[in-house]
Motif scaffolding. Structure first.
Motif: not given
Ligand code: GDP
Ligand code: ZN
Length: 301
Positions: A36-62
């Motif tokens: 929630a604290n991150l601004d919108a991202l665009v295609t091509g952005d490099h990100v840091v993300w973490r995988e959730g237990s259900d196979g989806s994930g969350v992006v935590v940094a750009r």
């Protein structure tokens, strides 16, 4: 929550705050949401993300952006549509014939983004035997230092130079309608069924088909970012200074005019006019420059 360790990835596509993130270590993508604290991202952005237990994930940094490509939205406000692009391929063609002024407009717009442009002359199968005026035109741009690639989608070796230019880089294709962008991209990304399947998250015929940019992996390495909006990239919201500096061969003369506020029209002691006079600047490039400035004035009226 039950999230795994931090991993690196790149935004492949996005649907609001839902992102498709390509893993940098595996050949697959993950559906992620944006913290929630991150601004919108665009295609091509490099990100840091973490995988959730259900196979989806969350992006935590750009990651920091090298550059962004912007387009005006419905209200005319510039909005980023893609990031971290290595080159803008400006496609023009033997037919409809490429005009120098149009090429210059694309070059100026590309220079304003800071992303290096590459000229692609397509449909060379239609080139007359002597090459016509186009050879001279291409030479002019090569002498300015712009890479020029000639292509044809009509014969097997027509795309070799383009493949070389694309390998290992992230590219976008821009250019007028009818020059062959779709045909070129179809040849570069042969697995069309897969591509179209990926383009829409819900149903291809439904209203949810995305028009946002999507990043494609090229079979030989390198990436292509594509969307209808990116293909229509052009001269938007440029000011006089950006246009002047967009003519790269002018740069060495800027600041050498007698008057600091010289607009290079008819002022005495103008370094640009003097350079045109002695052949250091091509008169057709200077004419393009004047035409583009005049069209900016029209836009302001
Ligand atoms: P776009 O509007 O830039 O995406 O252009 P398209 O890919 O739709 O191509 C426009 C037309 O040019 C189509 O009829 C294509 O078949 C044709 N075309 C594309 N590439 C070539 C080429 O290398 N040579 C020739 N002769 N025709 C081409
Ligand atoms: Zn001047």
């Amino acid at each position: 929550g039950a999230y795994g360790p931090e991993r690196l990835g790149r935004v492949i596509a996005h649907f609001g705050r839902t992102l498709e993130v390509g893993s940098t270590t595996e050949d697959r993508t993950y559906r992620c949401h944006l913290r929630a604290n991150l601004d919108a991202l665009v295609t091509g952005d490099h990100v840091v993300w973490r995988e959730g237990s259900d196979g989806s994930g969350v992006v935590v940094a750009r990651g920091e952006r090298d550059n962004v490509l912007e387009r005006p939205d419905a209200r005319g406000q510039l909005k980023p549509v893609a990031a971290n692009i290595d080159q803008i391929l400006i496609v023009f063609a033997v037919e409809p014939v490429a005009y120098a002024n149009l090429i210059d407009r694309y070059l100026v717009a590309a220079e304003a983004t800071g992303i290096p442009p590459v000229l692609v002359l397509n449909k060379i199968d239609l080139l007359p035997e002597d090459g016509g005026k186009l050879h001279e035109l291409l030479q002019r741009y090569e002498m300015l230092g712009y890479p020029v690639v000639t292509t044809s989608t009509q014969h097997a070796d027509g795309l070799e130079a383009l493949h070389r230019q694309l390998t290992g880089r992230t590219s976008v294709f821009v250019g007028q309608s009818g020059v062959g962008k779709s045909s070129l991209i179809d040849r570069l990304l042969p697995d069309e069924a897969l591509r179209i399947g990926e383009l829409s998250s819900d149903s291809r015929k439904g209203t949810h088909t995305t028009t946002t940019a999507r990043l494609y992996q090229l079979p030989a390495g390198g990436e292509l970012i594509d969307s209808p909006g990116i293909r229509e990239f052009g001269l938007v919201h440029l000011d006089e200074r950006q246009v002047t500096e967009g003519f790269i061969e002018f740069r060495e003369f800027l600041g050498h005019c007698r008057f600091r506020d010289c607009r290079h029209r008819s002022e005495p002691g103008c370094a640009l006019l003097a350079a045109v006079e002695r052949g250091a600047i091509h008169p057709e490039r200077f004419a393009s420059y004047r035409q583009i400035l005049d069209s900016l004035d029209d836009d302001l009226r």
